[in-house]
Design an enzyme around this catalytic site. Structure first.
Site, mmCIF file in Angstrom:
data_model
loop_
_atom_site.group_PDB
_atom_site.id
_atom_site.type_symbol
_atom_site.label_atom_id
_atom_site.label_comp_id
_atom_site.label_asym_id
_atom_site.label_seq_id
_atom_site.Cartn_x
_atom_site.Cartn_y
_atom_site.Cartn_z
ATOM 1 N N ASP A 175 14.549 1.533 -0.776
ATOM 2 C CA ASP A 175 13.682 0.269 0.332
ATOM 3 C C ASP A 175 14.071 1.358 1.948
ATOM 4 O O ASP A 175 14.765 1.123 2.839
ATOM 5 C CB ASP A 175 14.792 -0.863 0.556
ATOM 6 C CG ASP A 175 13.910 -2.245 0.869
ATOM 7 O OD1 ASP A 175 13.545 -1.828 1.783
ATOM 8 O OD2 ASP A 175 15.137 -3.320 0.685
ATOM 9 N N ASN A 183 5.472 -3.009 11.018
ATOM 10 C CA ASN A 183 4.572 -3.910 10.927
ATOM 11 C C ASN A 183 4.198 -5.261 12.266
ATOM 12 O O ASN A 183 3.093 -5.285 12.528
ATOM 13 C CB ASN A 183 4.650 -5.076 9.616
ATOM 14 C CG ASN A 183 3.703 -4.126 8.508
ATOM 15 O OD1 ASN A 183 3.242 -3.326 8.565
ATOM 16 N ND2 ASN A 183 4.349 -4.422 7.693
ATOM 17 N N HIS A 188 0.078 -4.336 10.841
ATOM 18 C CA HIS A 188 -0.554 -3.653 9.322
ATOM 19 C C HIS A 188 -0.936 -2.628 8.955
ATOM 20 O O HIS A 188 -0.446 -1.745 7.935
ATOM 21 C CB HIS A 188 -0.890 -4.796 8.678
ATOM 22 C CG HIS A 188 0.197 -7.100 8.156
ATOM 23 N ND1 HIS A 188 0.682 -6.655 8.025
ATOM 24 C CD2 HIS A 188 0.327 -7.363 9.279
ATOM 25 C CE1 HIS A 188 2.100 -7.447 7.930
ATOM 26 N NE2 HIS A 188 1.497 -8.641 9.497
ATOM 27 N N ASP A 192 0.628 0.454 6.456
ATOM 28 C CA ASP A 192 -0.559 0.880 5.567
ATOM 29 C C ASP A 192 -0.070 2.064 5.578
ATOM 30 O O ASP A 192 -0.211 3.716 4.060
ATOM 31 C CB ASP A 192 -1.812 0.663 4.958
ATOM 32 C CG ASP A 192 -1.436 -0.816 4.812
ATOM 33 O OD1 ASP A 192 -0.639 -1.641 4.260
ATOM 34 O OD2 ASP A 192 -2.533 -1.470 5.136
ATOM 35 N N GLU A 218 7.492 -2.521 0.355
ATOM 36 C CA GLU A 218 8.510 -1.275 1.244
ATOM 37 C C GLU A 218 9.514 -0.663 0.495
ATOM 38 O O GLU A 218 10.201 0.438 0.177
ATOM 39 C CB GLU A 218 9.138 -1.556 2.322
ATOM 40 C CG GLU A 218 10.229 -2.486 2.872
ATOM 41 C CD GLU A 218 9.608 -3.677 2.509
ATOM 42 O OE1 GLU A 218 10.645 -4.647 3.467
ATOM 43 O OE2 GLU A 218 8.687 -4.710 2.156
#
Length: 295
Positions: A175, A183, A188, A192, A218
Site C-alpha cells: 500500500d 494526487n 491525478h 498515474d 494504490e
C-alpha cells in the site's frame, strides 16, 4: 516500460486504403485475363456453380476491402492483407479450374497451395488477436500489471496446488503511503506516473515471483510460492527498499507499507488476503514505510 495493449478500431488512411484496393483489383484483373487467354468456358458448368464461385470471390474481395479500410490494433494488418490476397488469388485459380475446359492442370494444385498458405496466415492473425484480447482482459490498462480478477483466479489456483503439495504460498500486500496527498498536490496525472513507475520497479525487481498485480488504486500484491515466513519477510523488505529508492521530480520520497501473510496448510484465499491486508494496515498505522508479518 512496455505500453499495455489496447483494443482500438479505427479507419485507415484513405489514400493508403484506396491504393491497396486498386492494386488488388489490377493484379486480380491481370491474373483473370491471363487465365482466360485461349481458354473456353465449359458448357457443362451450371449457373449455380458460376454463382457460387462468383460469390466466393466477391466475399473474399469484400473482406480485403474491409481489412484495407479498417484498422484493428490487435490484428497484424500486413499479414491479414497478404493472407486475404493470397486467398483471393487461390480462389480465382480454383474457379478457373472449375469453369474452363482448357484449364492448366497445375491450377488446382497451385490454388490448393495458395489457399493453405492463406489459411495459415489467417490462423496466425486470429491467434495473435485472441492472445492480445486475453492479455487485455487480464491486465491493468494503466500499469500493465495483472488486474484484480486475474490475480484472484491465479492465487486461487496456486493455493489449491499448494494444498496438494503441502507447500506454502506467501502474499505480499503493498500500500503506497500518502498517495491521496500525492494526487491532491500534484494531480491525478502525476499520480498515474507514480503508479506506472512503481509497477516498472516491481516487474524488474521481483521477476521470480509467481504473480505481480495491481489490486486497487494504490495497492499492489505479490504472490510467491514455496517460501517460509523469514524468507517472505526478507523478500518484502527488498521490495520496500526498491520502492523507497524511486526518485521522481516533485516528490521528496516515495514509501510503502507492506504486509506479509504465509498460508496455513488448509487456508483459503479470503483468509490469506485478509491477513496480508491487515498486516499492511498495521504497518501503516505503526509509522509507514515498513513491513509487518501477519499473525
Amino acid at each position: 516500460m512496455n505500453t499495455p495493449l489496447e483494443f482500438q478500431i479505427k479507419l485507415a488512411a484513405t489514400n493508403r486504403a484506396a491504393f491497396l484496393i486498386a492494386l488488388n483489383v489490377l493484379l486480380t484483373m491481370a491474373l483473370s485475363f491471363y487465365l482466360m487467354y485461349d481458354a473456353k468456358l465449359d458448357s457443362a458448368v451450371t449457373p449455380l456453380v458460376l454463382m457460387f464461385d462468383s460469390a466466393s470471390c466477391a466475399a473474399i474481395f469484400a473482406m480485403f476491402v474491409a481489412a484495407s479500410t479498417i484498422k484493428v490494433t490487435l490484428a497484424s494488418r500486413p499479414i491479414l492483407l497478404i493472407s486475404l490476397f493470397i486467398l483471393q488469388t487461390g480462389n480465382v485459380l480454383d474457379t478457373a479450374g472449375h469453369i474452363f475446359i482448357a484449364a492448366n492442370s497445375n491450377w488446382p494444385i497451385l490454388a490448393d497451395a495458395l489457399i493453405l498458405i492463406s489459411e495459415l496466415g489467417l490462423a496466425a492473425v486470429a491467434f495473435r488477436f485472441v492472445r492480445g484480447a486475453n492479455d487485455i482482459t487480464n491486465r491493468d490498462p494503466l500499469t500493465g500489471l495483472h488486474n484484480r480478477s486475474h490475480h484472484m483466479r491465479q492465487l486461487s489456483r496456486l493455493l489449491k496446488e499448494s494444498h496438494k503439495s503441502q507447500q506454502s504460498v506467501a502474499v505480499v500486500a503493498i500500500d503506497l503511503d500518502h498517495f491521496k496527498h500525492i494526487n491532491d498536490v500534484h494531480g491525478h496525472g502525476y499520480g498515474d506516473k507514480v503508479l506506472q513507475t512503481v509497477a516498472t520497479v516491481l516487474k524488474e525487481r521481483v521477476s521470480d515471483a509467481d504473480l505481480v498485480s495491481r489490486t486497487g488504486g494504490e495497492e499492489f500484491e505479490i504472490v510467491i510460492s514455496n517460501i517460509d515466513e523469514p524468507a517472505a519477510k526478507a523478500f518484502a523488505e527488498k521490495v520496500r527498499e526498491s520502492i523507497n529508492a524511486i526518485s521522481m521530480d516533485r516528490l521528496e520520497s516515495l514509501t510503502a507499507s507492506l504486509g506479509v501473510a504465509v498460508s496455513h496448510l488448509t487456508e483459503g484465499l479470503p483468509s490469506l488476503r485478509q491477513r496480508a491486508d491487515a498486516a499492511a494496515y498495521q504497518a501503516k498505522n505503526s509509522g509507514r514505510n515498513r513491513v509487518y508479518l501477519a499473525n
